[in-house]
Design a protein around this motif. Structure first.
Motif, short mmCIF file in Angstrom:
data_model
loop_
_atom_site.label_atom_id
_atom_site.label_comp_id
_atom_site.label_asym_id
_atom_site.label_seq_id
_atom_site.Cartn_x
_atom_site.Cartn_y
_atom_site.Cartn_z
N LYS A 221 45.78 38.23 27.95
CA LYS A 221 45.85 37.23 29.02
C LYS A 221 45.30 37.72 30.36
N GLN A 222 45.54 38.98 30.67
CA GLN A 222 45.12 39.45 31.99
C GLN A 222 44.17 40.63 31.79
N ILE A 223 42.95 40.46 32.27
CA ILE A 223 41.95 41.53 32.13
C ILE A 223 41.44 41.89 33.51
N ILE A 224 41.54 43.17 33.84
CA ILE A 224 41.05 43.66 35.13
C ILE A 224 39.91 44.61 34.83
N ALA A 225 38.77 44.35 35.43
CA ALA A 225 37.59 45.15 35.08
C ALA A 225 36.99 45.78 36.32
N LYS A 226 36.55 47.01 36.15
CA LYS A 226 35.83 47.69 37.23
C LYS A 226 34.40 47.19 37.23
N GLY A 227 33.92 46.77 38.38
CA GLY A 227 32.54 46.33 38.51
C GLY A 227 31.67 47.46 39.02
N VAL A 228 30.48 47.55 38.48
CA VAL A 228 29.58 48.64 38.90
C VAL A 228 28.61 48.15 39.97
N THR A 229 28.03 46.98 39.74
CA THR A 229 27.14 46.38 40.73
C THR A 229 27.63 44.96 40.98
N ALA A 230 27.10 44.35 42.04
CA ALA A 230 27.49 42.97 42.35
C ALA A 230 27.17 42.04 41.18
N GLN A 231 26.02 42.29 40.55
CA GLN A 231 25.63 41.40 39.45
C GLN A 231 26.55 41.57 38.25
N HIS A 232 26.87 42.85 37.95
CA HIS A 232 27.82 43.13 36.87
C HIS A 232 29.12 42.38 37.16
N GLY A 233 29.56 42.44 38.43
CA GLY A 233 30.79 41.74 38.83
C GLY A 233 30.71 40.25 38.57
N LYS A 234 29.54 39.65 38.87
CA LYS A 234 29.40 38.20 38.65
C LYS A 234 29.51 37.87 37.16
N ILE A 235 28.89 38.70 36.33
CA ILE A 235 28.96 38.46 34.89
C ILE A 235 30.42 38.51 34.42
N LEU A 236 31.14 39.52 34.89
CA LEU A 236 32.54 39.66 34.50
C LEU A 236 33.35 38.45 34.96
N GLN A 237 33.09 37.99 36.19
CA GLN A 237 33.80 36.79 36.67
C GLN A 237 33.51 35.61 35.76
N ASN A 238 32.24 35.45 35.38
CA ASN A 238 31.87 34.32 34.52
C ASN A 238 32.51 34.42 33.14
N LEU A 239 32.75 35.65 32.70
CA LEU A 239 33.43 35.82 31.41
C LEU A 239 34.92 35.52 31.52
N GLY A 240 35.39 35.35 32.76
CA GLY A 240 36.78 34.96 32.93
C GLY A 240 37.76 36.10 33.08
N VAL A 241 37.33 37.24 33.62
CA VAL A 241 38.32 38.30 33.87
C VAL A 241 39.24 37.85 35.00
N THR A 242 40.44 38.41 35.02
CA THR A 242 41.41 38.05 36.05
C THR A 242 40.93 38.56 37.41
N GLU A 243 40.37 39.76 37.42
CA GLU A 243 39.96 40.35 38.69
C GLU A 243 38.90 41.41 38.43
N VAL A 244 37.91 41.46 39.34
CA VAL A 244 36.92 42.54 39.30
C VAL A 244 37.24 43.47 40.47
N ILE A 245 37.24 44.76 40.20
CA ILE A 245 37.52 45.73 41.27
C ILE A 245 36.30 46.62 41.48
N PHE A 246 35.99 46.86 42.76
CA PHE A 246 34.89 47.77 43.10
C PHE A 246 35.51 48.95 43.86
N PRO A 247 36.04 49.96 43.16
CA PRO A 247 36.82 50.99 43.86
C PRO A 247 36.01 51.73 44.92
#
Ligand SMILES: Nc1ncnc2c1ncn2[C@@H]1O[C@H](COP(=O)(O)OP(=O)(O)OP(=O)(O)O)[C@@H](O)[C@H]1O
Ligand SMILES: Nc1ncnc2c1ncn2[C@@H]1O[C@H](COP(=O)(O)OP(=O)(O)OP(=O)(O)O)[C@@H](O)[C@H]1O
Lengths: 228, 228
Positions: free
Chosen positions: A93-119
């Motif tokens: 139900k809840q997926i938190i993913a580390k984003g590497v680039t802004a574009q990677h982050g957008k893809i993850l958002q479109n896949l429906g992750v709960t949150e993208v983090i850019f540490p």
């Protein structure tokens, strides 16, 4: 107790797994690298060396039963995306993913992750804010346009009562705490200790070396912190 | 205006350089990778492709004149250490270095850097804190043992005035702000906007969907956030 899968034990993933275990959560740690699995196996509830983009492998360790999955894979964007997709299909139900680039982050958002983090990026922005205002020791965005900042007491305010420093009147920011260094004698030796005053009163005296914890609109904070 | 050298344009270094430039600082960006230098050359005051562990190269770009140097080199611990040492010998007063491992961090401290930052580890700890307390949306350590946390309003408090919710009496934490979502009609369309109440009053009503911004001792915050 929460069950969390941490997939990818780089510096971010490992830190998440380690902190969760310290706080009593059940952690399923997954990585392809046997050395990483070895390092965490004493801590983790369950440490598994496998390729997390392999759905059979994830099912074999019941990854679908966790409350949250943290996917922290940096170099291999494709693996990160495949793993997130697999977890979604498995019903996590809840997926938190580390984003590497802004574009990677957008893809993850479109896949429906709960949150993208850019540490690294988050830390970079916080450090840059502190470098711009050299007396600002800490910075956190609380809400769009509003932050908490920690500011070293400016020389011209040293020795004043909060009431006299007129910070709220002049800058429209709230002082929510004062960090003071206090010297004490402990077993015959001088030690400094920090005391945090979480209910600052108008008659409290602020001194050089103290740190004010402020909340307000970013532009109001900037007027105060950049005038130092 | 502050002059900052950023050495190593990985995700952390690049983020620092980019944010500093946006805020009007002069940035000297250094990296061995021509693609990184190309990417930042429109932004940076001065972007130089060179090996920063080479003292002649650093002198040639007057790196010793900056107010602060940020050294963000991850994979190559040796280069990170050499560069910090060189900057110290050149007299750069403030050096901030990204640490890769705890031991690397100790070496940097011993070399006398102003501050060691562990971006992935800091972000990991903050995420883990939020995962442990699912209603906590943000977490920042203000001082040893004291934090700011953002907590979604629990169901049993929805519709109460702050005075009736008795948060301070029951948990000994301060509410320093309330984030509310407000619906407005803009050009005939419904839009939601966030409003931040930075001076919460005892008669303010808190509702499901609002976010309380709290300050207090970690153990007091935990009693509140973990009882949800
Ligand atoms: N398909 C996969 N399945 C499981 N683990 C994987 C997979 N691909 C990579 N990993 C692991 O993920 C971890 C993190 O990956 P990587 O080092 O690329 O990320 P990073 O973002 O650079 O890490 P850091 O958090 O240190 O910045 C590594 O330990 C690696 O072994
Ligand atoms: N001797 C050097 N002089 C200048 N730049 C260097 C040197 N060695 C490495 N770099 C640069 O430092 C940058 C960051 O290095 P690296 O990717 O190893 O760090 P990282 O910590 O993994 O980065 P991130 O911030 O993305 O997590 C790279 O762009 C690399 O080209």
């Amino acid at each position: 107790k929460r069950q969390v899968a941490v997939i990818g034990l780089g510096r971010f993933g490992y830190g998440v797994a380690e902190t969760l275990v310290k706080e009593g959560c059940e952690v399923l740690a997954i990585d392809t690298d046997p050395e990483k699995i070895q390092a965490i196996s004493d801590l983790a509830t369950f440490a598994v060396q496998c390729d997390a983009s392999d759905e059979k492998a994830l099912k074999a360790v019941s990854a679908q039963n966790v409350d949250v999955a943290v996917v922290s894979i940096g170099e291999n964007i494709e693996a990160s995306i495949l793993i997130v997709q697999t977890l979604k299909e498995m019903g996590v139900k809840q997926i938190i993913a580390k984003g590497v680039t802004a574009q990677h982050g957008k893809i993850l958002q479109n896949l429906g992750v709960t949150e993208v983090i850019f540490p690294e990026r988050d830390a970079a922005i916080r450090l840059a804010q502190r470098l711009i205002s050299p007396n600002v020791l800490e910075y956190l965005e609380l809400a769009p346009g509003f932050s908490v900042e920690e500011l070293a007491v400016p020389d011209h305010m040293s020795g004043l009562r909060l009431r006299e420093a007129k910070i709220r009147e002049t800058y429209n920011v709230n002082i929510i705490g004062i960090r003071k260094k206090v010297c004490r004698m402990v077993k015959g030796r001088m030690t400094t200790e920090e005391v945090f005053n979480v209910t600052p009163a108008l008659d409290d005296v602020i001194e050089k070396g103290d740190i004010l914890v402020l909340v307000g609109k970013q532009e109001d904070l900037n007027r105060l912190t950049k005038s130092e």
